[in-house]
Design a protein around this motif. Structure first.
Motif, short mmCIF file in Angstrom:
data_model
loop_
_atom_site.label_atom_id
_atom_site.label_comp_id
_atom_site.label_asym_id
_atom_site.label_seq_id
_atom_site.Cartn_x
_atom_site.Cartn_y
_atom_site.Cartn_z
N ILE A 128 68.57 8.77 22.35
CA ILE A 128 67.61 8.37 21.32
C ILE A 128 67.98 6.98 20.78
N ASP A 129 69.24 6.81 20.44
CA ASP A 129 69.66 5.55 19.82
C ASP A 129 69.49 4.37 20.77
N HIS A 130 69.83 4.57 22.04
CA HIS A 130 69.76 3.47 23.00
C HIS A 130 68.41 3.37 23.69
N ASP A 131 67.47 4.21 23.32
CA ASP A 131 66.14 4.25 23.94
C ASP A 131 66.29 4.48 25.45
N PHE A 158 64.86 6.42 27.40
CA PHE A 158 63.69 7.06 28.00
C PHE A 158 62.46 6.35 27.48
N GLN A 159 61.34 6.50 28.20
CA GLN A 159 60.05 6.00 27.73
C GLN A 159 59.08 7.16 27.75
N CYS A 170 59.61 4.68 34.74
CA CYS A 170 59.47 3.81 33.58
C CYS A 170 60.56 2.74 33.56
N GLY A 171 61.63 2.95 34.31
CA GLY A 171 62.67 1.94 34.40
C GLY A 171 63.59 1.89 33.19
N TYR A 173 66.56 2.66 33.11
CA TYR A 173 67.93 2.73 33.66
C TYR A 173 68.98 2.03 32.80
N ALA A 174 68.71 0.82 32.38
CA ALA A 174 69.74 0.05 31.66
C ALA A 174 70.14 0.78 30.38
N ASN A 175 69.16 1.30 29.67
CA ASN A 175 69.47 1.99 28.42
C ASN A 175 70.14 3.33 28.65
N ILE A 176 69.81 3.99 29.75
CA ILE A 176 70.49 5.24 30.09
C ILE A 176 71.97 4.97 30.32
N VAL A 177 72.27 3.93 31.07
CA VAL A 177 73.67 3.59 31.33
C VAL A 177 74.37 3.22 30.02
#
Lengths: 331, 730, 184
Positions: free
Chosen positions: C98-101, C103-104, C163-164, C166-170
């Motif tokens: 949630i904090d790092h977004d 997901f879209q 949605c891409g 990826y960067a925020n998931i990592v």
């Protein structure tokens, strides 16, 4: 999918008995269940072998390792014996599929997985001799970018997708089987079948035979091994070309070598001619180039996969370079 | 002008998504998750040939086989489906809605055409019964490419006009009369002293949207009322289309889509399977739930069609562009209109006194295409931005300097100035952040660890659009204020941004306000696409929140609200589309990227990316940055991985469609030049959903050229294109 | 109509709750969870093992539920996204997403979360990935000492996000990993 009978086997003999009555072995299901959903496989009965005691990895008296057929891909790749003594095997397994699939898939299932040729995998394509003997080969005249360079027949140009099998071939592994006629040990080089006149056959496993394990002799390669896999994206895709190499280097000279190509034939494609170019030589670019040329000399490209010849040759050089530990190159 | 220096407490802040907790706990409900009492399960059967006719006896036999399978309740085929009406002509005239209703007859116009719907008591039984429905065909002659259509004698169309052949040149893009697909300016032939001309042909393949959520529909009847749960991004349009198919009044149809698992341009227009679910639900007397298979997504929800684009740029003898020609050949189905408008951006992006843009569309036996993220811009900027790179190389200019020299302050198609544009600022800021000044001009100059390295750039652009919309407000007795509109949360963050707009405009704390979407009973809104949602729905939300505050007056809202006050503060507001203006709202941006090319293995790796965008005000930088990163990854797929391949003999899709994984994306540096643009709407926003994907494939191709010296004009750029033999002679 | 397909009773413990279901022998674990038990948090993105959206934990290992034949995991301990939170409290990974977004549209998120949580346990247990072979050769035997970005990406590569995000998931995974390191 129509309904099927499903039973668990409690013992190997129980499993073989059910298979004699027509049941198909079921373990991780990552390939068989998928093919059942696609209408490619249609078993009337499954015998689930998941509880059989074939799930250990142990050293053998001759200094090798025996891996039970039901050990998961992840468990093999991460096992201390494998990581320290057979890093090629670990690396090959880890380059395949994804973590989730590696957790589910077993050693036996990995060897028995079917080709990813899209004509095979979709019954909407009528012409597939592997799926329907005598129906023709649509890949030969259609989409064949991902198909074989070696060992094809007029009836089939499919490749075997397993990474594990390529590394096992480099290690001269032996497949242990148990069937109606008892137990036998089959060298991996005799386990897979070229399409020839019977492309419907992927392996020489006899009806009802169950893979119980895979045994590797002591490895001479140590750290000098490398599994290189080239595919269209950086992960989660089958090989266009892969290479497993192992080198034993003594006093600056290669004393034994294994060079096996994946993604280019219906079987792991071991190339003795390439190995012969390496043995007795000092590792280096000139030697590696000779091995690479030898590896692709007999290639018979299809209309769309000619690039694989160059790719295979370059991949052999790259893998040998990494194995010999000479380059800082990321691969 | 809103939020301009005044006290705003959430606009411009990185507020987390309001539906985030639901999404990370699995509580978030998408269409296929909706629990419905007594639901039955459907499976679609589709054609396997591109043109011809199903033999009636085999259709009847297949239906009988399926009907006899366990658990089957209904088999709908062209032989027994009640006749559906075509959709209204003003929808199919210039939008990609098919002119023929589904299951109309046994004729076949493409692979993947709906042939039957099987309904059963379990998903397994439905799938099994559907698998029994192989049919026999009389195959007809199929036209599978524009080249083939141009090469063959003209096929005469039938009398009903639903099925059409040949080629045509549409005037403008969808209903936007200013977006001219055939456009010229300047002299008929290039004149004046000539310098350099670069001319080349660029090709882009069929691309698929591939949202992770499979399209799903649940249809149920309550008497004469039809309730549809659907994975849709155009509730209002779908309602109209279904009313058309089913010959019933719109006000008896309710459509629900609270969350959609990605669309990227799909999940609209191709609603034939939805109509079939409605018919089936009426017949079986129970709700019918259909989830498309992944394979069916390639033929049932639209796609980006192929383009072949010829682009010619000419300079005068001082190196300034004097003439631009951009000719696009693309494809649609025989039963619907769609033109991929690749040349639209070329009309205005760089200063060019002479222009000739054309679009020719060939009707082929393929499924119907539709908008896909950056329709026109994505393939068109690939061609234009590579051509600009080619011109820079041919004239010995830095690609950045060439572009800076041709930035315009106005839209050359109508001579109106941009309302707000700082493309030059995007270029300069991006170049600085990237380190572009260190770029050697010569290709093959940069190497790292024996791997070739290249730096490329491209321009991004996307129109600012705005349509009319409404917004409802409901004030609860608990003091919570609910805003709502029939828009769609597809991952664009609309619910969050609208909540922020409502809270700030109404001067309420964020936790007192909510915004709901996804119900046709809410105030009408247009499709969630064209990057227009923030400007469109946002304007309606602002209007509603302003009215709410006006009505509240000097009073304050506590935790207990009287029914009278609640009623006074419950109403619907509307806002207009973009007003006629002396200016043009257009967003711009600049992409800079580094690509490593390992020529021995043919492998390209996009390592780092700098993007600077001028999209007007940014309401939520966290969400905006996510949109842009997602767009860039979308473009990486388009550049290096994605093509829908068809078997040449059967026209069936074949092989796996590769999307970028975690391991395929660059590191990002994304920033925005914030110049609020009040010409489009009172908030100062333009759209953000698509511009991130625009220009990306060209930046990658240009970087690859810089790394290798290879000029690649066809997408995707695969291993074959990059691989170099490295063994010398024996 | 022909007689209905026979079912088999299977027992599963799902998120700590014992369940007994009469399953269609053809049913995947994914369809069983979603359509029979009503746990719709786990999503179907392809049904053929090509996207990872259906990732769940079976026997404390992450697996694809679309390729898991339900009857073959009779007796198993299953964990889905609905069980990650502690009552109303999201777990650290959920909070980080949630904090790092991270997901879209959110559709692939349950699978990403399951893999992300498993990844940290696998790394802590010294398990390898293909990326481990590009680092220090000693890592192969002993296990990688650093959870690099390359390691995270490779270990997450089986979860596709259109949605891409990826960067925020990592970034979310890294933040949980680093917080965990500080705690230990």
């Amino acid at each position: 999918m129509k309904a099927f009978d499903y039973h668990r086997a409690e013992t190997v003999d129980d499993a073989v008995g059910q298979a004699r009555r027509g049941a198909r072995y079921y373990a991780g299901g990552t390939n068989l269940f998928d093919l059942m959903k696609r209408g490619v496989e249609d078993p009337g009965a499954l015998v689930d072998i998941g509880s059989l005691p074939l799930d250990t990895v142990r050293s053998t008296d001759s200094g090798g390792v025996l891996i039970g057929a039901l050990v998961s891909n992840s468990a093999v790749a991460n096992h201390p014996l494998v990581r320290t003594s057979y890093p090629l095997l670990s690396q090959a397994i880890l380059s395949g599929a994804t973590a989730q699939i590696r957790n589910m898939a077993t050693v036996g299932g990995n060897l028995l997985q079917r080709t990813r040729c899209p004509y095979f995998m979709d019954p909407a394509f009528g012409a597939c001799n592997k799926r329907v003997p005598g129906s023709g080969c649509a890949a030969r005249v259609g989409f064949n970018r991902e198909h074989a360079l070696f060992g094809a027949s007029p009836h089939c140009v499919a490749v075997h997708p397993s990474d594990l099998a390529v590394a096992l071939a480099a290690h001269d592994a032996v497949v242990h089987l148990h069937g109606p006629a008892g137990a036998r040990a089959l060298p991996i080089a005799e386990f897979f079948a070229l399409p020839g006149e019977r492309p419907e056959r992927d392996t020489t496993v006899a009806a009802g035979e169950l893979i119980t394990g895979v045994e590797l002799p002591a490895s001479p390669y140590g750290a000098h091994s490398w599994y290189l896999k080239v595919r269209d994206r950086h992960s989660y895709a089958f090989a266009l070309v892969s290479v497993a190499v192992g080198l034993h280097i003594d006093d600056g000279v290669v004393t034994s070598a294994a060079v096996v190509l994946g993604g280019v034939a219906a079987i792991p494609w071991r190339v003795p001619a390439a190995e012969a170019e390496l043995v007795g030589q000092a590792p280096g670019p000139h030697t590696f180039a000779a091995a690479a040329r030898a590896a692709v000399t007999d290639a018979q490209p299809l209309p769309q996969n000619g690039f694989k010849v160059t790719l295979a040759a370059n991949s052999v050089v790259r893998a040998l370079t990494r194995a010999a530990g000479r380059s800082q190159l990321r691969s | 002008m809103l939020f301009n220096g005044s006290m705003t407490h959430t606009i411009g802040r990185p507020v987390s998504r309001v539906e985030g907790l639901a999404k990370v706990t699995g509580a978030a409900r998408y269409t296929a998750d909706t629990p419905i009492q007594g639901v039955t399960f459907a499976a679609l059967v589709q054609t396997q040939i591109p043109h011809g006719r199903v033999i009636a006896e085999s259709m009847a036999a297949a239906a009988a086989r399926a009907g006899a399978a366990p658990g089957v309740l209904l088999v709908l085929t062209p032989l027994n489906c009640p006749a559906l009406q075509p959709v209204p002509v003003d929808m199919s005239w210039d939008l990609p809605l098919e002119r023929r209703p589904p299951l109309a007859d046994l004729t076949v116009q493409h692979v993947g055409q709906h042939l039957a719907l099987v309904v059963a008591d379990s998903p397994e039984n439905a799938a099994h019964a559907a698998s029994l429905m192989d049919v026999d065909y009389e195959t007809g002659h199929a036209q599978l490419s524009a080249a083939q259509v141009l090469d063959e004698p003209v096929i005469v169309d039938g009398p009903d006009g639903a099925v059409r052949h040949g080629t045509y040149r549409p005037d403008h893009f969808v209903k936007l009369t200013e977006e001219k697909l055939q456009d010229r300016r300047g002299p008929a032939e290039p004149d004046g002293p000539t310098g350099t001309t670069v001319e080349a042909t660029y090709r882009t393949p069929v691309n698929a949207h591939y949202p992770i959520e499979l399209s799903a529909t649940i249809a149920q009847w309550h008497g004469e009322q039809l309730v549809i749960h659907d994975t849709t991004r155009w509730i209002t349009g779908e309602r109209r289309a279904l009313a058309g198919y089913l010959g019933m009044p719109e006000d008896r149809i309710r459509i629900l889509a609270p969350l959609v698992g990605g669309a990227f341009g799909s999940k609209s227009f191709l609603w034939m399977h939805v109509a079939l679910c409605a018919v089936a639900a009426r017949d079986v007397g129970r709700p019918v739930k259909l989830v498309l298979t992944r394979d069916q997504m390639f033929t049932s929800t639209g796609h980006r069609p192929r383009t072949v684009q010829t682009l010619a740029l000419s300079t005068d003898d001082t190196g300034v562009i004097s003439s631009t020609e951009h000719h696009t050949l693309t494809e649609t189905s025989t039963v619907a209109h769609f033109c991929e408008p690749a040349g639209l951006s070329t009309r205005f992006l760089y200063r060019s006194p002479r222009l000739d843009v054309t679009h020719t569309v060939a009707r082929i036996n393929s499924p119907t295409p539709c908008f896909m993220r950056g329709p026109g811009e994505a393939p068109g900027l690939f061609a234009l931005e590579v051509a600009m790179d080619e011109l820079a190389a041919a004239t010995g200019q830095d690609p950045l300097a060439l572009r800076l020299a041709h930035v315009t302050d106005r839209d050359q198609t109508n001579d109106r100035p941009w309302s707000s544009s700082d493309l030059a600022g995007c270029y300069r800021s991006g170049a600085r952040r990237f380190g572009w000044e260190h770029r050697p001009m010569e290709p093959r100059s940069l190497v790292r660890n024996d791997i070739r390295v290249g730096w490329g750039m491209a321009t991004a652009t996307y129109p600012g659009r705005r349509m009319p919309a409404g917004c409802g407000v409901q004030t609860g007795l608990d003091g919570h204020v609910r805003f709502s509109a029939a828009t769609h949360e597809v991952g664009n963050g609309v619910r969050t941004v609208m909540t922020q707009l409502a809270a700030d405009t109404a001067n309420l704390p964020l936790d007192r306000v909510s915004f709901e979407s996804g119900d046709s009973q809410f105030a009408a809104a247009p499709y969630s696409g064209a990057s227009q949602t923030t400007a469109t729905v946002g304007s309606a939300v602002v209007a509603a929140a302003q009215e709410w505050r006006r009505r509240l007056g000097a009073r304050t809202l506590g935790d207990r609200v009287s029914p009278e006050l609640a009623a006074e503060l419950t109403f619907t507001a509307t806002s207009d589309g973009a007003a006629d203006s002396d200016t043009v709202s257009q967003s711009f941006g600049a992409h800079f990227c580094e690509v490593e090319v390992d020529e021995a293995l043919g492998r390209a790796t996009v390592t780092r990316w700098v993007a600077v965008l001028d999209c007007g005000r940014v309401l939520n930088p966290k969400l905006a940055t996510s949109q842009v990163m997602g767009g860039i990854i979308f473009g990486v797929g388009m550049a290096l991985l994605e093509q829908l391949v068809h078997d040449p003999h059967t026209a069936q899709p074949i092989g796996e469609y590769y999307l970028p994984t975690h391991a395929d994306r660059p590191d990002f540096d994304i920033s925005f030049l914030e110049n609020p643009d009040y010409a489009l709407d009172p908030i100062g926003v333009r759209g953000i959903g698509e511009i991130g994907a625009c220009g990306v494939p060209a930046a990658i191709a240009n970087a690859i050229h810089h790394a290798t010296g290879k000029r690649l004009r066809e997408l995707p750029i695969t291993i074959e294109a990059l691989l170099e033999p490295t063994l010398g002679p024996a | 109509m022909t007689p209905p397909v026979p079912t088999r009773p299977i027992r599963l413990t799902v998120n700590g709750i014992a369940r007994e279901i009469n399953a269609d022998v053809r049913s995947s674990l994914l369809d069983l969870l979603r359509e029979r038990i009503g746990l719709t948090g786990t999503k179907k993105g392809c049904d053929h093992g090509l996207c990872g959206a259906c990732t769940v934990e079976v026997g404390h290992r992450r697996v694809l539920s679309c390729l898991t034949l339900a009857v073959s995991v009779d007796g198993a301990d299953v964990h889905t996204v609905e069980g990650f939170a502690d009552g109303d409290d999201p777990d650290p990974m959920q909070r980080a997403f949630i904090d790092h977004d991270g997901f879209q549209c959110g559709y692939c998120t349950p699978g990403q979360l399951c893999s992300a949580r498993a990844l940290l346990r696998e790394f802590a247990d010294g398990e390898l990935s293909a990326a481990s072979f590009d680092g220090d050769p000693d890592d192969v035997a002993a296990g990688p000492t650093r959870l690099t970005d390359a390691e995270i990406r490779e270990r997450m590569a089986g979860n596709i996000c259109r949605c891409g995000a990826y960067a925020n998931i990592v970034a979310a995974i890294r933040s949980v990993h680093e917080a965990g390191d500080r705690r230990s």
